[in-house]
Motif scaffolding. Structure first.
Motif, PDB file in Angstrom:
ATOM      1  N   CYS A  31       0.811  -1.222   0.000  1.00 28.38           N
ATOM      2  CA  CYS A  31       0.000   0.000   0.000  1.00 28.38           C
ATOM      3  C   CYS A  31       0.843   1.271   0.000  1.00 28.38           C
ATOM      4  O   CYS A  31       0.401   2.292  -0.529  1.00 28.38           O
ATOM      5  N   ARG A  34       1.129   2.431  -3.440  1.00 29.24           N
ATOM      6  CA  ARG A  34      -0.109   3.085  -3.890  1.00 29.24           C
ATOM      7  C   ARG A  34      -0.170   4.512  -3.356  1.00 29.24           C
ATOM      8  O   ARG A  34      -0.513   5.444  -4.077  1.00 29.24           O
ATOM      9  N   HIS A  35       0.163   4.669  -2.077  1.00 30.38           N
ATOM     10  CA  HIS A  35       0.125   5.999  -1.470  1.00 30.38           C
ATOM     11  C   HIS A  35       1.142   6.938  -2.120  1.00 30.38           C
ATOM     12  O   HIS A  35       0.935   8.153  -2.132  1.00 30.38           O
ATOM     13  N   SER A  49      -5.664  -0.419  -0.020  1.00 35.36           N
ATOM     14  CA  SER A  49      -4.801   0.763   0.126  1.00 35.36           C
ATOM     15  C   SER A  49      -5.530   1.888   0.843  1.00 35.36           C
ATOM     16  O   SER A  49      -4.918   2.668   1.579  1.00 35.36           O
TER      17      SER A  49
END
Length: 141
Positions: A31, A34-35, A49
């Motif tokens: 995640c 993704r961030h 996420s």
């Protein structure tokens, strides 16, 4: 696209920490990527996420991945809420070649010394080529 960075939390997750979403990898490889801007290839990975964004206090990511028709103007995340674990119960469609999908999950958290859980059946769609959260659907039975 630039986003502001949220304040670090006292129980800060690092790139080497286990990912809050529950997948068997590090936050940095899951995640955290993704961030940092890597798009989620599926609705379920976007939902995971977003859960992790709650866990790390990333308000900007949550707003960025919310459909513009249902997105609030702002969020006020409570830094005292500690997200404990995520259970994914089911998902429909939401793959790389779909335009819509759903994910049903339970997010467990601790707030003011009391453990509780949020169960939601969420709807996701592709908007401008990326998965975004639309909102909750009614839970079955």
């Amino acid at each position: 696209m630039s986003r502001r960075t949220s304040r670090p939390r006292p129980d800060a997750v690092t790139a080497a920490s286990p990912c809050p979403c529950g997948l068997p990898t590090t936050y940095g490889d899951c995640c955290g990527a993704r961030h940092a801007g890597s798009p989620a290839p599926t609705a379920e990975l976007l939902m995971r996420s977003r859960y992790s964004a709650f866990a790390v206090g990333d308000e900007a990511y949550l707003l960025h991945t919310w459909h513009p028709d249902t997105r609030p103007a702002r969020l006020d995340l409570d830094g005292r809420t500690r997200w404990l674990r995520l259970e994914v119960h089911a998902s429909t469609a939401g793959g790389p070649f779909h335009t819509e999908g759903t994910v049903e999950f339970t997010a467990h958290y601790l707030e003011r010394g009391h453990e509780d859980a949020l169960r939601e059946h969420s709807r996701f769609v592709r908007h401008d080529g990326a998965w975004v959260y639309v909102g909750p659907l009614p839970l079955a039975g």
